[in-house]
Design a protein around this motif. Structure first.
Motif, short mmCIF file in Angstrom:
data_model
loop_
_atom_site.label_atom_id
_atom_site.label_comp_id
_atom_site.label_asym_id
_atom_site.label_seq_id
_atom_site.Cartn_x
_atom_site.Cartn_y
_atom_site.Cartn_z
N GLY A 27 5.01 1.99 4.88
CA GLY A 27 4.11 2.99 5.44
C GLY A 27 3.63 2.51 6.79
O GLY A 27 3.78 1.34 7.13
N ILE A 28 3.09 3.42 7.57
CA ILE A 28 2.58 3.06 8.90
C ILE A 28 1.07 3.09 8.86
O ILE A 28 0.46 4.09 8.47
N LYS A 29 0.47 1.98 9.25
CA LYS A 29 -0.99 1.89 9.23
C LYS A 29 -1.59 2.94 10.15
O LYS A 29 -1.02 3.32 11.18
N ASP A 30 -2.78 3.38 9.77
CA ASP A 30 -3.56 4.36 10.54
C ASP A 30 -2.99 5.77 10.47
O ASP A 30 -3.47 6.67 11.16
N ILE A 31 -1.95 5.98 9.65
CA ILE A 31 -1.47 7.34 9.39
C ILE A 31 -1.79 7.65 7.94
O ILE A 31 -1.20 7.08 7.02
N SER A 32 -2.75 8.52 7.72
CA SER A 32 -3.26 8.77 6.37
C SER A 32 -2.33 9.65 5.54
O SER A 32 -2.32 9.56 4.31
N SER B 126 3.68 9.06 6.93
CA SER B 126 3.66 7.61 7.06
C SER B 126 4.92 6.98 6.47
O SER B 126 5.60 6.17 7.11
#
Length: 362
Positions: free
Chosen positions: A311-316, A321
């Motif tokens: 997942g990609i941080k800061d993408i909720s 993500s």
């Protein structure tokens, strides 16, 4: 079956790392022939090199698609059989090693101190078992497309519990918990036989799909061709076999279309299909939790990676993500894998371009 840090002690992890390094070194030499970078390259090797990086990226993508195998347990492709059959056993070991390296460094999947364990179990063992069994079956079965796909199914099926048994052996020597080895073996092999069925189906379908359009691009199907048919007395009969050697390369066009189609498929699977993958723990995670092997697990050194846990941080938004992480992973794997295979192929070509040898007398 990604082994995390803390399951196996340091001495055994180091030994497995040395074994993995040795296997990779041997594979680098063998892959030069499979990739067409050697003066004694195998027939059709020039068509292996463009696909090797794609195979690594495809395996990365499909490994994100966990499928349910039992109550509360999932499985995913290991890929050793698929890689070995498509691009050769030596190149196959390198493909799986690239995938595991990318997963460990970028996505915190599989411990970094356990990287040697994972390459040995998921890469070396699966390739050795699968390709050895595949070649044995191909020798006794008719040289037909159906036989090749059937052999790939059996080889992939057996390779997964073999990898589970290999992990159990390493655990028996260097496990950090006191769970009885017999308990671990029965649990690991039992669940991975089920996972092996999914692995076998994926491998068979993928190999069959490539054979259907470009059999010359499948390493394990080299020399496979449909016999020429002649109409005699109103009936079709096989023509006499050609005197040309079986190892003669098959004339075929560029594999570019297949490469683009494969890359597009990998991107779709990782970017969109992964959202629908099973969220249940995989076979090793489930066994470790049920039997208490995970009591000594350590936090991954790359746990703070912006791509950790796919997942990609800061993408909720979980869909966006995970999808973006999957696309990045496929892109990174195909670039790194292709670069490595290109270097392996070109290095041998350059090295061998020395003084001309005096030809042997005939």
């Amino acid at each position: 079956m990604h082994v995390p840090d803390g399951f196996i002690n340091a001495p055994v992890s180091v030994a497995a790392g040395a074994a993995a390094a040795g296997a990779v070194a041997v594979s680098l030499r063998g892959a030069r022939r499979e990739l067409g970078g050697s003066p004694v390259a195998l027939a059709g090797a020039d068509r292996t090199a463009p696909l090797a990086g794609l195979v690594a990226a495809f395996i990365f993508a499909v490994q994100m698609l966990n499928f349910p195998v039992a109550a509360g347990t999932s499985g995913h492709l290991l890929g050793g059989a698929l890689a070995a059959i498509l691009v050769g056993p030596f190149t196959g070991v390198l493909c799986i090693s690239v995938v595991l390296l990318m997963q460990g460094l970028l996505f915190a999947d599989g411990g970094l101190t356990a990287l040697g364990v994972n390459i040995t179990v998921m890469g070396v063992i699966t390739v050795l078992v699968a390709y050895g069994l595949f070649r044995g079956l191909v020798k006794v079965l008719p040289r037909t497309r159906r036989s090749i796909t059937a052999a790939s199914f059996v080889a992939a099926l057996v390779s997964v519990p073999a990898a589970a048994a290999a992990f159990t052996l390493l655990y028996a020597v260097g496990g950090l918990t006191e769970v009885p080895v017999g308990t671990v073996l029965s649990a690991m092999v039992g669940v991975h036989v089920l996972i092996g069925i999914g692995e076998a189906a994926i491998t068979m379908l993928t190999v069959g799909a490539v054979i259907a359009v470009r059999p010359d691009l499948v390493y394990g199907a080299r020399g496979l061709s449909a016999p020429l048919k002649l109409r005699v007395g109103g009936e079709l009969v096989d023509a006499a076999p050609s005197p040309a050697p079986v190892s003669a390369p098959v004339a075929a066009g560029s594999p570019r279309k297949l490469w683009l189609a494969g890359l597009a498929t990998a991107l779709v699977l990782a970017g969109f299909g992964s959202f629908y993958a099973s969220a249940s723990p995989d076979g090793l995670e489930k066994v470790a939790a049920d039997k208490g092997i995970d009591k000594t697990v350590e936090e991954h050194a790359a746990a703070d990676s912006p791509l950790a846990d796919y997942g990609i941080k800061d993408i909720s938004n979980a869909r966006i993500s995970g999808g973006l992480a999957g696309v990045i992973g496929v892109g990174a794997t195909v670039v790194v894998g292709t670069g490595i295979f290109w270097v392996v192929r070109s290095r041998r070509t350059t090295t061998d371009a020395g003084p001309a040898r005096v030809p042997d007398s005939v």
